[in-house]
Design a protein around this motif. Structure first.
Motif, PDB file in Angstrom:
ATOM      1  N   ALA A   1     -25.649  43.883  34.291  1.00 58.71           N
ATOM      2  CA  ALA A   1     -24.590  44.800  34.724  1.00 58.71           C
ATOM      3  C   ALA A   1     -23.309  44.562  33.921  1.00 58.71           C
ATOM      4  CB  ALA A   1     -24.328  44.631  36.222  1.00 58.71           C
ATOM      5  N   ALA A   2     -22.974  43.288  33.708  1.00 54.24           N
ATOM      6  CA  ALA A   2     -21.770  42.968  32.945  1.00 54.24           C
ATOM      7  C   ALA A   2     -21.907  43.431  31.494  1.00 54.24           C
ATOM      8  CB  ALA A   2     -21.512  41.460  32.994  1.00 54.24           C
ATOM      9  N   ARG A   3     -23.084  43.255  30.937  1.00 54.17           N
ATOM     10  CA  ARG A   3     -23.319  43.670  29.545  1.00 54.17           C
ATOM     11  C   ARG A   3     -23.177  45.179  29.387  1.00 54.17           C
ATOM     12  NH1 ARG A   3     -23.772  40.921  24.560  1.00 54.17           N
ATOM     13  NH2 ARG A   3     -25.097  42.120  23.149  1.00 54.17           N
ATOM     14  N   LEU A   4     -23.627  45.925  30.414  1.00 58.11           N
ATOM     15  CA  LEU A   4     -23.585  47.388  30.352  1.00 58.11           C
ATOM     16  C   LEU A   4     -22.286  47.970  30.902  1.00 58.11           C
ATOM     17  CD1 LEU A   4     -27.236  48.203  31.529  1.00 58.11           C
ATOM     18  CD2 LEU A   4     -26.303  48.490  29.224  1.00 58.11           C
ATOM     19  N   GLY A   5     -21.476  47.124  31.533  1.00 56.92           N
ATOM     20  CA  GLY A   5     -20.220  47.609  32.107  1.00 56.92           C
ATOM     21  C   GLY A   5     -20.415  48.491  33.323  1.00 56.92           C
ATOM     22  N   VAL A   6     -21.422  48.160  34.143  1.00 57.63           N
ATOM     23  CA  VAL A   6     -21.680  48.926  35.369  1.00 57.63           C
ATOM     24  C   VAL A   6     -21.691  47.967  36.557  1.00 57.63           C
ATOM     25  CG1 VAL A   6     -23.038  50.683  34.160  1.00 57.63           C
ATOM     26  CG2 VAL A   6     -24.218  48.701  35.162  1.00 57.63           C
ATOM     27  N   GLY A   7     -21.673  48.531  37.768  1.00 59.67           N
ATOM     28  CA  GLY A   7     -21.782  47.703  38.968  1.00 59.67           C
ATOM     29  C   GLY A   7     -23.201  47.171  39.122  1.00 59.67           C
ATOM     30  N   VAL A   8     -23.336  46.038  39.805  1.00 54.46           N
ATOM     31  CA  VAL A   8     -24.679  45.450  39.954  1.00 54.46           C
ATOM     32  C   VAL A   8     -25.620  46.373  40.723  1.00 54.46           C
ATOM     33  CG1 VAL A   8     -24.098  43.009  39.728  1.00 54.46           C
ATOM     34  CG2 VAL A   8     -23.875  44.106  41.946  1.00 54.46           C
ATOM     35  N   ASP A   9     -25.061  47.216  41.590  1.00 53.46           N
ATOM     36  CA  ASP A   9     -25.927  48.105  42.368  1.00 53.46           C
ATOM     37  C   ASP A   9     -26.515  49.233  41.507  1.00 53.46           C
ATOM     38  OD1 ASP A   9     -23.436  49.276  42.051  1.00 53.46           O
ATOM     39  OD2 ASP A   9     -23.448  50.258  44.011  1.00 53.46           O
ATOM     40  N   ALA A  10     -26.019  49.384  40.285  1.00 52.22           N
ATOM     41  CA  ALA A  10     -26.580  50.404  39.380  1.00 52.22           C
ATOM     42  C   ALA A  10     -27.796  49.882  38.623  1.00 52.22           C
ATOM     43  CB  ALA A  10     -25.511  50.858  38.386  1.00 52.22           C
ATOM     44  N   VAL A  11     -28.071  48.579  38.748  1.00 47.56           N
ATOM     45  CA  VAL A  11     -29.164  47.951  37.997  1.00 47.56           C
ATOM     46  C   VAL A  11     -30.276  47.540  38.960  1.00 47.56           C
ATOM     47  CG1 VAL A  11     -29.800  45.991  36.529  1.00 47.56           C
ATOM     48  CG2 VAL A  11     -27.571  47.083  36.242  1.00 47.56           C
ATOM     49  N   LYS A  12     -31.509  47.885  38.637  1.00 43.71           N
ATOM     50  CA  LYS A  12     -32.611  47.445  39.508  1.00 43.71           C
ATOM     51  C   LYS A  12     -33.843  47.091  38.661  1.00 43.71           C
ATOM     52  CE  LYS A  12     -34.861  51.862  40.688  1.00 43.71           C
ATOM     53  NZ  LYS A  12     -35.270  52.760  41.760  1.00 43.71           N
ATOM     54  N   ASN A  13     -34.774  46.436  39.329  1.00 43.12           N
ATOM     55  CA  ASN A  13     -36.059  46.038  38.727  1.00 43.12           C
ATOM     56  C   ASN A  13     -35.895  45.104  37.518  1.00 43.12           C
ATOM     57  OD1 ASN A  13     -37.167  47.565  40.728  1.00 43.12           O
ATOM     58  ND2 ASN A  13     -37.906  49.204  39.420  1.00 43.12           N
ATOM     59  N   ILE A  14     -35.028  44.117  37.717  1.00 41.70           N
ATOM     60  CA  ILE A  14     -34.941  42.983  36.798  1.00 41.70           C
ATOM     61  C   ILE A  14     -35.772  41.868  37.436  1.00 41.70           C
ATOM     62  CG2 ILE A  14     -33.410  41.395  35.586  1.00 41.70           C
ATOM     63  CD1 ILE A  14     -32.910  44.364  34.922  1.00 41.70           C
ATOM     64  N   PHE A  15     -36.738  41.333  36.731  1.00 40.83           N
ATOM     65  CA  PHE A  15     -37.718  40.444  37.350  1.00 40.83           C
ATOM     66  C   PHE A  15     -37.619  39.019  36.814  1.00 40.83           C
ATOM     67  CE2 PHE A  15     -40.323  44.568  37.197  1.00 40.83           C
ATOM     68  CZ  PHE A  15     -39.791  45.007  38.398  1.00 40.83           C
ATOM     69  N   ILE A  16     -38.010  38.082  37.682  1.00 37.20           N
ATOM     70  CA  ILE A  16     -38.152  36.681  37.288  1.00 37.20           C
ATOM     71  C   ILE A  16     -39.631  36.318  37.393  1.00 37.20           C
ATOM     72  CG2 ILE A  16     -37.512  34.295  37.797  1.00 37.20           C
ATOM     73  CD1 ILE A  16     -35.125  36.064  36.920  1.00 37.20           C
ATOM     74  N   TRP A  17     -40.158  35.785  36.315  1.00 38.72           N
ATOM     75  CA  TRP A  17     -41.552  35.344  36.285  1.00 38.72           C
ATOM     76  C   TRP A  17     -41.594  33.818  36.297  1.00 38.72           C
ATOM     77  CZ3 TRP A  17     -45.345  39.153  36.167  1.00 38.72           C
ATOM     78  CH2 TRP A  17     -44.974  40.440  35.707  1.00 38.72           C
ATOM     79  N   GLY A  18     -42.544  33.252  37.056  1.00 38.01           N
ATOM     80  CA  GLY A  18     -42.868  31.843  36.923  1.00 38.01           C
ATOM     81  C   GLY A  18     -42.150  30.902  37.854  1.00 38.01           C
ATOM     82  N   ASN A  19     -41.680  29.811  37.286  1.00 33.65           N
ATOM     83  CA  ASN A  19     -41.134  28.697  38.050  1.00 33.65           C
ATOM     84  C   ASN A  19     -39.625  28.833  38.195  1.00 33.65           C
ATOM     85  OD1 ASN A  19     -41.152  26.260  39.398  1.00 33.65           O
ATOM     86  ND2 ASN A  19     -41.617  24.997  37.615  1.00 33.65           N
TER      87      ASN A  19
END
Length: 335
Positions: free
Chosen positions: A171-189
């Motif tokens: 969100a910071a990189r794109l200059g948008v609010g965090v609620d505008a970003v979805k489906n960022i995933f964490i894989w693994g440990n």
């Protein structure tokens, strides 16, 4: 507030600690289980912390929260685990300076073996167990192993903090609010081998959902700085604060349990450490973080995502670490 619902019982271990201090307020005011869900709070800690816990109980009383029907502070696992519907296993031995990860693993495996046995004996068989204490993935696996009468899918490890960190970075990189970003995933440990993956993400601009690969085509940044920033964020907080992430960890624990309890919207997926069934060529029989959708308190691993060679390599690396942790943990348990 309607009091028609039966109260549920919610356990927090390490209840006199820093994460719990932020966690309790959010649970008590209805952010996790719903604004109409009364509850009893079971607060478990070691005998040496009972004085501090007494102060926490005073503060919970002074918050005058309508949803909180009662608070049970205790150092007795029988009382702590009895009839609980949901458990936040926060309490664990913290990593100290000079301590290797394997030393931390050995100390905590024994704690989570005992907690698994207590869950098996005293908690409801439908209990939802979220392990926050590190190493969270392997602690969750050990806990499940020693609670054989509770379904293994009822145990999960928290990687939501990593997802929240990743989402905020994007969100910071794109200059948008965090609620505008979805489906960022964490894989693994939940460790420095985790793989934060933004390739399947979506950003909302105006009324349009734009794929992350179009909104943020900087592959070099996504594969390097983004990944390492998220992987090392916990250490960066400790270096700056001289204490570990507490406020953000508590918020993530609430996010994780809320979605597990109340479900995720269609088309939105969240990261949870759950028992691997071998999806995406991951090692089965470890607690591995996947993107999941949740309905009726049941999670389902999102299938059919395409992974490039870079991603496959990252999944293999973190999977190998989890295999090694599992072997070490079970050898400690067998002692």
């Amino acid at each position: 507030m309607s009091q028609q619902k039966e109260p549920i019982r919610v356990l927090i271990t390490g209840a006199a600690g820093q994460i719990a201090y932020s966690l309790l307020y959010q649970i008590g005011k209805g952010d996790v289980f719903g604004q109409d869900q009364p509850l009893y709070l079971h607060l478990l800690d070691i005998p040496a912390m009972m004085g501090v816990l007494e102060g926490v109980v005073m503060e919970m009383m002074d918050c005058a929260m309508p949803l909180v029907c009662g608070v049970v502070p205790t150092a007795d696992p029988v009382e702590g685990f009895r009839d609980v519907d949901a458990a936040f296993l926060v309490g664990a031995m913290p990593r100290k300076e000079g301590m290797e990860r394997k030393d931390l693993l050995a100390a905590n495996v024994k704690i989570f073996k005992v907690q698994g046995q207590a869950l098996d004996k005293y908690a409801k068989k439908t209990v939802k167990v979220l392990v926050v204490g590190n190493p969270a993935n392997t602690n969750a696996l050990v806990c499940s192993k020693y609670a054989p009468t509770i379904p293994p899918e009822n145990f999960s490890a928290m990687t939501r903090l990593d997802q929240n960190r990743a989402q905020a970075q994007i969100a910071a990189r794109l200059g948008v609010g965090v609620d505008a970003v979805k489906n960022i995933f964490i894989w693994g440990n939940h460790s420095s081998t985790q793989y934060p993956d933004a390739r399947h993400g979506v950003v909302k601009k105006g009324n349009d959902d734009i794929k992350m690969i179009d909104a943020l085509p900087d592959q070099a940044w996504l594969q390097d700085q983004f990944v390492t920033t998220v992987q090392k964020r916990g250490a960066a907080v400790i270096a700056a604060r001289k204490m570990s992430s507490a406020m953000s960890a508590a918020k993530a624990a609430c996010d994780h349990m809320r979605d597990w309890w109340l479900g995720t919207p269609d088309g939105s997926y969240v990261s949870m450490g759950v028992l691997s069934d071998g999806s995406y060529n991951t090692p089965p029989g470890v607690i591995f973080s996947f993107p999941v959708g949740i309905k009726d308190k049941k999670w389902t691993i999102l299938q059919g995502l395409s992974l490039d060679d870079f991603s496959k390599g990252k999944l293999e690396q973190t999977g190998q670490e989890l295999i090694e942790e599992r072997e070490e943990a079970f050898s400690v348990c067998a002692d």
